[in-house]
Each structure stands twice: as C-alpha cells, then as structure tokens.
Design a protein around this motif. Structure first.
Motif, PDB file in Angstrom:
ATOM      1  N   ARG A  66      -5.882  -0.698   1.695  1.00 13.12           N
ATOM      2  CA  ARG A  66      -5.912  -0.274   0.302  1.00 13.12           C
ATOM      3  C   ARG A  66      -4.650   0.479  -0.063  1.00 13.12           C
ATOM      4  O   ARG A  66      -3.930   0.970   0.813  1.00 13.12           O
ATOM      5  CB  ARG A  66      -7.149   0.596   0.062  1.00 13.12           C
ATOM      6  CG  ARG A  66      -7.174   1.839   0.914  1.00 13.12           C
ATOM      7  CD  ARG A  66      -8.527   2.533   0.987  1.00 13.12           C
ATOM      8  NE  ARG A  66      -8.914   3.111  -0.269  1.00 13.12           N
ATOM      9  CZ  ARG A  66      -9.519   4.278  -0.411  1.00 13.12           C
ATOM     10  NH1 ARG A  66      -9.820   5.004   0.642  1.00 13.12           N
ATOM     11  NH2 ARG A  66      -9.836   4.740  -1.581  1.00 13.12           N
ATOM     12  N   TRP A  94      -6.954   2.595  -7.428  1.00 15.66           N
ATOM     13  CA  TRP A  94      -6.908   2.115  -6.051  1.00 15.66           C
ATOM     14  C   TRP A  94      -6.922   0.597  -6.099  1.00 15.66           C
ATOM     15  O   TRP A  94      -7.597   0.009  -6.941  1.00 15.66           O
ATOM     16  CB  TRP A  94      -8.134   2.574  -5.265  1.00 15.66           C
ATOM     17  CG  TRP A  94      -8.085   3.994  -4.815  1.00 15.66           C
ATOM     18  CD1 TRP A  94      -8.652   5.070  -5.426  1.00 15.66           C
ATOM     19  CD2 TRP A  94      -7.453   4.494  -3.634  1.00 15.66           C
ATOM     20  NE1 TRP A  94      -8.406   6.208  -4.700  1.00 15.66           N
ATOM     21  CE2 TRP A  94      -7.681   5.884  -3.595  1.00 15.66           C
ATOM     22  CE3 TRP A  94      -6.717   3.896  -2.605  1.00 15.66           C
ATOM     23  CZ2 TRP A  94      -7.191   6.689  -2.572  1.00 15.66           C
ATOM     24  CZ3 TRP A  94      -6.239   4.697  -1.586  1.00 15.66           C
ATOM     25  CH2 TRP A  94      -6.466   6.079  -1.576  1.00 15.66           C
ATOM     26  N   GLU A  96      -8.353  -1.876  -3.707  1.00 14.00           N
ATOM     27  CA  GLU A  96      -9.254  -1.920  -2.550  1.00 14.00           C
ATOM     28  C   GLU A  96      -9.317  -3.335  -1.983  1.00 14.00           C
ATOM     29  O   GLU A  96      -8.983  -4.300  -2.677  1.00 14.00           O
ATOM     30  CB  GLU A  96     -10.671  -1.495  -2.961  1.00 14.00           C
ATOM     31  CG  GLU A  96     -10.767  -0.098  -3.532  1.00 14.00           C
ATOM     32  CD  GLU A  96     -10.800   0.981  -2.481  1.00 14.00           C
ATOM     33  OE1 GLU A  96     -10.752   0.669  -1.269  1.00 14.00           O
ATOM     34  OE2 GLU A  96     -10.862   2.167  -2.859  1.00 14.00           O
TER      35      GLU A  96
END
Length: 155
Positions: A66, A94, A96
C-alpha cells in the motif's frame, strides 16, 4: 540513530531487511520475519508532506502492499487497476491492495537530502536513510537467510 542501533542479528529462520551502498557497505540490517512489514517514508520534494510506500515480507518476497498520499500533488496519483484508492479521512488517501512483488526482492534508491529525508519506518521506529547516505545510491533489499531459503525450497 547510531549505526550500531540499526544493525541487529536475525534468527536463522528469518529474512533480513538491508540497506547497502553501491560498494556493498551495509548501512541497515534488521530482522524481517515472514509476515512483518515496513514503510519507506519521505517528504514530497515540492509540498513537503510525508509520503509512504509500505511493504511486507510475504512468502519470501518483498511485496508492495500500500501507499499513503496526503494530497494529489505533483507525481502523486492513483493508477487505475493498481490497487484501490480509499480516503484516509484527513484529505489524503491510501492506495490499498497493490500487492506487487518487487523483482529480485530489491530496488535501488537515490537517497534524498535531509529536506526529503528518506526513512525506514518499522513499527514506531524511524531510521533516516538521508542521515546515513544523503544524495547517494543505495539498494533496499529483503535477503532470506540460508536456513529460511532452504525451508522454502522444501515446502
């Protein structure tokens, strides 16, 4: 942090996260057991905020899991099809589930100045690569100990 503080002995069944100069001088050597992770953090060269790429030792491989990007600043954007972009709840995001194995379990980095301050983050510990090798090329690598490599081959 002193050089002595960033070198620890790995158990025979573990891998080691290392940072080495082009002349093979080891700057950092830390145990990195299966399932453990770390991040490379640095300050964005224009905006100055921290950016993170986070890795994990997974099945004997260095895997980029990530990335954290606090803004859509220059060079920071999500590439469709490469992970899932989610809000961090603070105006950034983020990415991910990138889940990309790093070829050869290693990559080269030109360490930035102290303004950029490239650093390894493991749990709550930060090791400044810029203080150890400012403006130099290094290799960040996950090295399996011989016992760990043999165990993987017999599985």
């Amino acid at each position: 942090m002193s050089l002595a503080a960033v070198s620890q002995v790995a158990a025979a069944d573990e891998a080691v996260l290392e940072v080495v100069r082009s002349d093979d001088e080891r700057l950092v050597s830390l145990p990195m057991p299966e399932g453990e992770g770390w991040c490379l953090e640095w300050n964005h060269s224009v905006e100055g905020f921290p950016v993170l790429d986070c890795y994990r030792h997974r099945d004997g491989r260095m895997v980029l899991e990530r990335s954290h990007l606090p803004d859509f600043a220059a060079g920071l954007d999500h590439i469709p099809g490469r992970g899932i972009q989610v809000s961090d709840g603070e105006g950034g995001y983020w990415i991910e589930n990138i889940d990309e194995a790093v070829p050869g379990n290693a990559y080269r980095l030109r360490v930035g100045s102290m303004r950029v301050d490239h650093r390894l983050v493991i749990d709550n510990t930060r090791i400044s690569l810029s203080s150890l090798a400012e403006n130099q090329r290094v290799t960040i690598r996950l090295t399996l100990t011989p016992d760990a490599s043999e165990a993987r081959q017999t599985q």
